[in-house]
Design an enzyme around this catalytic site. Structure first.
Site, PDB file in Angstrom:
ATOM      1  N   ASN A  63       0.594  -1.047  -0.143  1.00 60.54           N
ATOM      2  CA  ASN A  63       0.183  -0.018  -0.110  1.00 60.54           C
ATOM      3  C   ASN A  63       0.742   1.688  -0.307  1.00 60.54           C
ATOM      4  O   ASN A  63       2.164   1.417   0.482  1.00 60.54           O
ATOM      5  CB  ASN A  63      -1.143   0.073   1.082  1.00 60.54           C
ATOM      6  CG  ASN A  63      -0.863  -0.332   2.609  1.00 60.54           C
ATOM      7  OD1 ASN A  63       0.713  -1.032   2.734  1.00 60.54           O
ATOM      8  ND2 ASN A  63      -0.994   0.561   3.572  1.00 60.54           N
ATOM      9  N   GLU A  65       0.319   5.359   0.995  1.00 60.87           N
ATOM     10  CA  GLU A  65      -0.235   6.621   1.054  1.00 60.87           C
ATOM     11  C   GLU A  65       0.235   7.855   0.683  1.00 60.87           C
ATOM     12  O   GLU A  65       1.333   8.009  -0.203  1.00 60.87           O
ATOM     13  CB  GLU A  65      -0.466   6.136   2.865  1.00 60.87           C
ATOM     14  CG  GLU A  65      -0.917   5.129   2.742  1.00 60.87           C
ATOM     15  CD  GLU A  65      -1.321   5.282   4.444  1.00 60.87           C
ATOM     16  OE1 GLU A  65      -0.898   5.729   5.672  1.00 60.87           O
ATOM     17  OE2 GLU A  65      -2.191   4.315   4.598  1.00 60.87           O
ATOM     18  N   CYS A  74      -4.491   0.721  -1.854  1.00 61.41           N
ATOM     19  CA  CYS A  74      -4.462  -0.021  -1.103  1.00 61.41           C
ATOM     20  C   CYS A  74      -3.486  -1.375  -2.351  1.00 61.41           C
ATOM     21  O   CYS A  74      -2.838  -1.144  -3.242  1.00 61.41           O
ATOM     22  CB  CYS A  74      -5.425  -0.998  -1.538  1.00 61.41           C
ATOM     23  SG  CYS A  74      -6.794  -0.514   0.032  1.00 61.41           S
ATOM     24  N   GLU A  76      -3.687  -4.231  -3.116  1.00 57.44           N
ATOM     25  CA  GLU A  76      -4.275  -5.739  -4.048  1.00 57.44           C
ATOM     26  C   GLU A  76      -4.362  -4.758  -5.731  1.00 57.44           C
ATOM     27  O   GLU A  76      -4.297  -4.670  -6.195  1.00 57.44           O
ATOM     28  CB  GLU A  76      -5.093  -5.935  -3.263  1.00 57.44           C
ATOM     29  CG  GLU A  76      -5.306  -6.586  -2.695  1.00 57.44           C
ATOM     30  CD  GLU A  76      -5.313  -6.049  -0.843  1.00 57.44           C
ATOM     31  OE1 GLU A  76      -4.684  -4.529  -0.883  1.00 57.44           O
ATOM     32  OE2 GLU A  76      -6.202  -6.521   0.155  1.00 57.44           O
ATOM     33  N   CYS A 113     -10.157  -5.187   0.933  1.00 56.18           N
ATOM     34  CA  CYS A 113     -11.883  -4.132   0.953  1.00 56.18           C
ATOM     35  C   CYS A 113     -12.069  -4.107  -0.836  1.00 56.18           C
ATOM     36  O   CYS A 113     -12.322  -4.618  -1.258  1.00 56.18           O
ATOM     37  CB  CYS A 113     -10.558  -2.572   1.246  1.00 56.18           C
ATOM     38  SG  CYS A 113     -10.505  -1.575  -0.740  1.00 56.18           S
ATOM     39  N   CYS A 116     -10.630  -2.919  -3.972  1.00 57.99           N
ATOM     40  CA  CYS A 116     -10.198  -4.236  -4.352  1.00 57.99           C
ATOM     41  C   CYS A 116     -10.770  -4.904  -5.144  1.00 57.99           C
ATOM     42  O   CYS A 116     -10.130  -6.166  -6.161  1.00 57.99           O
ATOM     43  CB  CYS A 116      -8.977  -4.481  -3.547  1.00 57.99           C
ATOM     44  SG  CYS A 116      -7.746  -2.924  -2.734  1.00 57.99           S
TER      45      CYS A 116
HETATM   46  N1  THU Z   1      -5.009  -1.281   2.441  1.00 61.19           N
HETATM   47  C1  THU Z   1      -5.203  -1.885   1.846  1.00 61.19           C
HETATM   48  O1  THU Z   1      -3.600  -2.089   1.755  1.00 61.19           O
HETATM   49  N2  THU Z   1      -5.543  -3.321   1.483  1.00 61.19           N
HETATM   50  C2  THU Z   1      -6.680  -3.537   1.321  1.00 61.19           C
HETATM   51  O2  THU Z   1      -7.604  -4.057   1.444  1.00 61.19           O
HETATM   52  C3  THU Z   1      -7.869  -2.811   3.153  1.00 61.19           C
HETATM   53  C4  THU Z   1      -6.532  -1.380   3.543  1.00 61.19           C
HETATM   54  C5  THU Z   1      -4.446   0.011   2.544  1.00 61.19           C
HETATM   55  C6  THU Z   1      -5.098   0.910   2.258  1.00 61.19           C
HETATM   56  C7  THU Z   1      -3.849   2.144   3.595  1.00 61.19           C
HETATM   57  O3  THU Z   1      -2.891   2.568   3.065  1.00 61.19           O
HETATM   58  C8  THU Z   1      -3.874   0.931   4.977  1.00 61.19           C
HETATM   59  O4  THU Z   1      -4.375  -0.255   4.945  1.00 61.19           O
HETATM   60  C9  THU Z   1      -5.526   1.324   5.867  1.00 61.19           C
HETATM   61  O5  THU Z   1      -6.840   1.366   5.197  1.00 61.19           O
END
Ligand code: THU
Length: 161
Positions: A63, A65, A74, A76, A113, A116
């Protein structure tokens, strides 16, 4: 009136090392490795992903940010888009995803999530092949799903347009 039902099933193993395929264990390990390089200074929630394509090639990602929070992506989707842009003709066959969250006894690892799931579903439809998913927890437990449809039944897709 009619009833339409869909049931999903998940296999849970205590340790991904107990999976019976060395290549898949290696895939799980690549997602754990990828998690270490996540850029998650805001949520401090690191996620790693690894995708296998039909020739056994593995692509990993994590991920990413941003100070403008909604711009983050994310693990994925970072990884799926990397695979699809670098090797568009290779069918995606497996995805492993790992999160660092500490789990209590019997707790399942966090699942991908909704966004994704939607992107995964389109990849599955685009390559006309079920993508097998491995959702790994910090305690090494792994949930195995045979298809993205188990995560997103009754979905919106290309055929809905
Ligand atoms: N996140 C993912 O990388 N994958 C997911 O399926 C759920 C959330 C990340 C997004 C963000 O950077 C952090 O987790 C918190 O939500």
């Amino acid at each position: 009136m009619k009833d339409i039902s869909y049931s999903s099933s998940i296999k849970v193993l205590d340790d991904y090392h107990d999976l019976d395929d060395k290549q898949i264990i290696a895939l799980c390990e690549r997602s754990i490795d990828a998690m270490k390089d996540a850029y998650a200074p805001y949520s401090k929630f690191s996620v790693g992903a690894a995708i296998m394509q039909d020739n056994g090639y593995i692509i990993q990602g994590n991920n990413q940010e941003n100070a403008v929070y909604p711009l983050g992506l994310c693990a994925e989707r970072v990884t799926l888009y990397a695979a699809s842009s670098q090797h568009p003709d290779r069918t995606i066959t497996h995805l492993a995803v790992t999160t660092a969250k500490e789990l209590s006894e019997g707790e399942l690892p966090p699942f991908p999530c909704g966004s994704c799931r939607q992107v995964l579903l389109e990849m599955e439809q685009r390559y006309k092949k079920d993508i097998k998913l491995y959702v790994i927890g910090s305690n090494k437990s792994v949930c195995v799903l045979e298809t993205v449809k188990d995560l997103l039944p009754f979905a919106f897709s290309k055929s809905s347009l």
